[in-house]
Enzyme design. Sequence first.
Site, PDB file in Angstrom:
ATOM      1  N   ASP A 129       0.841  -1.194   0.000  1.00 44.20           N
ATOM      2  CA  ASP A 129       0.000   0.000   0.000  1.00 44.20           C
ATOM      3  C   ASP A 129       0.878   1.246   0.000  1.00 44.20           C
ATOM      4  O   ASP A 129       1.613   1.497   0.953  1.00 44.20           O
ATOM      5  CB  ASP A 129      -0.891  -0.032   1.245  1.00 44.20           C
ATOM      6  CG  ASP A 129      -2.008   0.997   1.200  1.00 44.20           C
ATOM      7  OD1 ASP A 129      -1.942   1.897   0.339  1.00 44.20           O
ATOM      8  OD2 ASP A 129      -2.935   0.900   2.022  1.00 44.20           O
ATOM      9  N   CYS A 166      -8.842   5.788   5.506  1.00 43.79           N
ATOM     10  CA  CYS A 166      -9.183   4.471   4.976  1.00 43.79           C
ATOM     11  C   CYS A 166     -10.333   4.565   3.984  1.00 43.79           C
ATOM     12  O   CYS A 166     -11.304   5.294   4.208  1.00 43.79           O
ATOM     13  CB  CYS A 166      -9.539   3.528   6.126  1.00 43.79           C
ATOM     14  SG  CYS A 166      -9.873   1.856   5.582  1.00 43.79           S
ATOM     15  N   GLY A 167     -10.234   3.812   2.903  1.00 44.86           N
ATOM     16  CA  GLY A 167     -11.209   3.902   1.820  1.00 44.86           C
ATOM     17  C   GLY A 167     -12.629   3.528   2.188  1.00 44.86           C
ATOM     18  O   GLY A 167     -13.569   3.924   1.496  1.00 44.86           O
ATOM     19  N   HIS A 168     -12.826   2.751   3.275  1.00 44.75           N
ATOM     20  CA  HIS A 168     -14.205   2.373   3.619  1.00 44.75           C
ATOM     21  C   HIS A 168     -14.749   3.191   4.794  1.00 44.75           C
ATOM     22  O   HIS A 168     -15.722   2.796   5.430  1.00 44.75           O
ATOM     23  CB  HIS A 168     -14.315   0.866   3.889  1.00 44.75           C
ATOM     24  CG  HIS A 168     -13.402   0.343   4.945  1.00 44.75           C
ATOM     25  ND1 HIS A 168     -13.548   0.635   6.271  1.00 44.75           N
ATOM     26  CD2 HIS A 168     -12.319  -0.467   4.864  1.00 44.75           C
ATOM     27  CE1 HIS A 168     -12.607   0.027   6.972  1.00 44.75           C
ATOM     28  NE2 HIS A 168     -11.841  -0.642   6.139  1.00 44.75           N
TER      29      HIS A 168
END
Length: 207
Positions: A129, A166-168
């Site tokens: 990442d 964070c993407g969510h």
Amino acid sequence: PLSSGMVRTVGLSCSTRKSRVSGPRRCPVSAQSQRTLFPHNPIGSTAVERLRTLLGRAQEDGILMCPCCFDALSARLIQRAGFPITFMSGFATAAAHRALPDVGLLSFGEMVDQVEAICSAIEIPLIADGDTGYGNPINVKRTVREYAKAGAAGILIEDQVNPKRCGHTKGKSVVGREEAATRIRAAVDAREESGQDIVILARTDAA
């Protein structure tokens, strides 16, 4: 991009990636096993070549199972379980090493250290990442070069604003399309200028 649904495949992959500490390493998996897993790749092919093979198969099979790791031990366990690839999750790394949320609090140096530790412990390809690349296009270039040096077979660059989250989670924002494209161009330039091969994956949080 490679996300939640990822190649149905079993067995163990390996590489002859050069470690900064130990030098070239040979794969303990038998030649026959390698031919079964990677019939189109020569024995002794690199982790990057194996990653490209797996991604190519994913285009046909539809799913690439890619469990996430956060340190050398979790990566080793993923390898021992028979998965041919692993992904170093920024969310998991921040949580496991600093008990922090994934909101851009881990530094570039901390992440590179984990990439190197993980790659020294496994033979399967690692996608790491890279968050937003840790700054402007010059920072993106440095991130790509150092991840490749540390042994990563691939790096994921996203289009969130910096610092990211964070993407969510709620409240995330993305940069404009041109800036996102500039990050990926910088990543590709870094690969070509350094002569270090690494797979570059672009991720969007726009949806």
